[in-house]
Design an enzyme around this catalytic site. Sequence first.
Site, PDB file in Angstrom:
ATOM      1  N   ASP A  22       0.824  -0.972   0.183  1.00 49.92           N
ATOM      2  CA  ASP A  22       0.176  -0.204  -0.199  1.00 49.92           C
ATOM      3  C   ASP A  22       1.008   1.225  -0.206  1.00 49.92           C
ATOM      4  O   ASP A  22       1.840   1.455   0.868  1.00 49.92           O
ATOM      5  CB  ASP A  22      -0.918  -0.011   1.594  1.00 49.92           C
ATOM      6  N   ASN A  24      -0.534   4.530  -0.137  1.00 52.44           N
ATOM      7  CA  ASN A  24      -1.162   5.705   0.294  1.00 52.44           C
ATOM      8  C   ASN A  24      -1.670   5.536   1.557  1.00 52.44           C
ATOM      9  O   ASN A  24      -2.455   6.634   1.889  1.00 52.44           O
ATOM     10  CB  ASN A  24      -2.144   6.284  -0.778  1.00 52.44           C
ATOM     11  N   ASP A  26      -4.205   3.808   2.554  1.00 56.26           N
ATOM     12  CA  ASP A  26      -5.753   3.606   2.973  1.00 56.26           C
ATOM     13  C   ASP A  26      -5.732   2.110   3.484  1.00 56.26           C
ATOM     14  O   ASP A  26      -6.838   1.681   3.519  1.00 56.26           O
ATOM     15  CB  ASP A  26      -6.408   3.866   1.601  1.00 56.26           C
ATOM     16  N   ASP A  30      -1.843  -1.219  -3.786  1.00 56.88           N
ATOM     17  CA  ASP A  30      -2.112  -0.420  -4.874  1.00 56.88           C
ATOM     18  C   ASP A  30      -0.925  -0.515  -5.915  1.00 56.88           C
ATOM     19  O   ASP A  30       0.011  -1.234  -5.650  1.00 56.88           O
ATOM     20  CB  ASP A  30      -2.404   0.998  -4.640  1.00 56.88           C
ATOM     21  N   ASP A  99      -5.522 -10.203 -15.282  1.00 54.38           N
ATOM     22  CA  ASP A  99      -6.319 -11.082 -15.298  1.00 54.38           C
ATOM     23  C   ASP A  99      -7.610 -11.025 -15.628  1.00 54.38           C
ATOM     24  O   ASP A  99      -8.377  -9.599 -15.450  1.00 54.38           O
ATOM     25  CB  ASP A  99      -6.871 -11.162 -13.598  1.00 54.38           C
ATOM     26  N   GLU A 264      -7.485 -20.440 -16.456  1.00 57.51           N
ATOM     27  CA  GLU A 264      -7.609 -21.002 -15.009  1.00 57.51           C
ATOM     28  C   GLU A 264      -8.610 -22.310 -15.503  1.00 57.51           C
ATOM     29  O   GLU A 264      -9.892 -22.061 -15.784  1.00 57.51           O
ATOM     30  CB  GLU A 264      -8.317 -20.237 -14.202  1.00 57.51           C
ATOM     31  N   HIS A 325      -4.764 -17.308  -4.686  1.00 52.92           N
ATOM     32  CA  HIS A 325      -5.668 -16.766  -3.942  1.00 52.92           C
ATOM     33  C   HIS A 325      -6.881 -17.357  -3.547  1.00 52.92           C
ATOM     34  O   HIS A 325      -7.723 -16.753  -2.886  1.00 52.92           O
ATOM     35  CB  HIS A 325      -6.038 -15.070  -4.471  1.00 52.92           C
ATOM     36  N   ASP A 326      -6.988 -18.497  -4.008  1.00 47.93           N
ATOM     37  CA  ASP A 326      -8.252 -19.303  -3.879  1.00 47.93           C
ATOM     38  C   ASP A 326      -7.965 -20.492  -3.084  1.00 47.93           C
ATOM     39  O   ASP A 326      -9.011 -21.367  -2.570  1.00 47.93           O
ATOM     40  CB  ASP A 326      -9.018 -19.953  -5.052  1.00 47.93           C
TER      41      ASP A 326
END
Length: 528
Positions: A22, A24, A26, A30, A99, A264, A325-326
């Site tokens: 990150d 910034n 938040d 990013d 993606d 995928e 990520h799954d």
Amino acid sequence: MTEHLWWQTGIVYQIYPRSFMDSNGDGTGDLQGIISRLDYLHWLGVNAIWLSPIFPSPMADFGYDVADYVDIAPIFGTLADFDQLLHAAHERGLKIMLDLVPNHSSDEHPWFVESRSSRNNAKRDWYIWRDPGPAGGPPNNWQSFFGGDAWTFDPATGQYYLHLFDTKQPDLNWRNPAVRDAIYAAMRFWLDRGVDGFRVDVIWLLIKDEQYRDNPMNPAWKPGDPPHSRQEQVYMADLPEVHDIVREMRSLLDQYHERVLIGEIYLPVPRLMLYYGTNRDEAHLPFNFQLILLPWDAQVVREAVDTYEAALPTGAWPNWVLGNHDQPRIASRVGLDQARVAQMMLLTLRGTPTCYYGDEIGMQNVPIPLELIHDPQGKDDPAHSRDPERTPMQWDASANAGFTSGQPWLPVADNYTTVNVVAQREDATSMLALFRHLIELRHTMPALSIGAHQSVDSRNDHVFAYVREHAPQRVLIVLNFSADKQDLDLSSTSVTGRLLCTTYMDSDDTLNLGYLTLRPNEGMIIAI
Ligand code: NOJ
């Protein structure tokens, strides 16, 4: 090695952009954050970055619900940031893959907003709308991958729309040529900007049965299995016509120089192979998830590697994946010590390796309290939440592991003060040191990057051994899948060998292969 292309000799590194860096404050990663970490990836030695979706999205499925295929979500940055990232990556010799999520859009995409506005709207047929079934209720028995019916009723027009995932992810109708053209235009938009390829989300699901027949029940389903696998998805997945689409996507990519199409696909090997195309004219790499899905057992894995190698059509390039990520992180699934063995295998098998951010330092699943679950799949079914494998990258021992100066969107692992990039860069025996050494060996030894594969009979059920060969170079890999020491006689392969790497990262020696002892959870790479 010149006759091989970058996506064959290279190593793919998946970034989950929300969680990488990150810039910034938040609390969400990013594009500028990624740019600031490119030197790390270059140092690590990976060659291509696959970014999970960065497009505008209501984030019902964290970007896999796209509201605009040709822009960047403000939370990640701007198109200018993206161009900067692409340029900075290319300057370092790193490729960037996006993606592509063509099966469904967000329900907030203007296409769907139009489509749902009336039965006669010009975009009505861009999505899959059906009347209720004869007895009322959904048109058929299809279940969403996130649990519950795959159909949602829209009272305004009195029909159901199909969504194989969340209700906020309506499926696009790929039988409609206008839909194809719209997605192909989006692909061109990114290819023209210079992206190096796509990982295509759920590519095997793009076409559905024209008659919308009920799926049969799956007799093998048992409690604990995901709810959607109660059915055999014969009418909503892997239909023959899907191959026409994959071929179209490929021919579009082939109009550009050396771009790659990765699909995928969760299918058994014989079905998976069909996605290379009859004339190698479909996906360059249909993702091979066997190392994620199979039990962690030396003989099972050996069998899988041999079967996969034998099933590959002529001219098809193999690939292996250890995490994404799954799926639960490898270091949680098999333990930290075995995770080293697993990385050694990933980076020495024949075929393009794809690794998941953080696995190089042995990041583990982070337990997420129920009230903090973000993942739509986890909200329906906490046991299958994917948040635990999506937590912030652990960069250093400072607050929030150096990921953000704000409040991270998911909790940072408790172990970040010791499990982080800075600490492991200073430790010559760390997982990171091992990972980088393995990459270096793969890049410098043709036997490892492009050599042939031959499994070796180790005569020990706990050990998977294989030879990679590119004449005159021969390399023996010996992997102990157990937490006990194992004695081996591999003299039939070679009498002696020179140790190039052990997962312990502590010795290099000349070995007598007639009396080889592997320590608990040890893997070795041996020049023979
Ligand atoms: C597969 C993606 O990897 C997953 O994260 C997503 O939820 C589904 N496809 C739906 O897009």
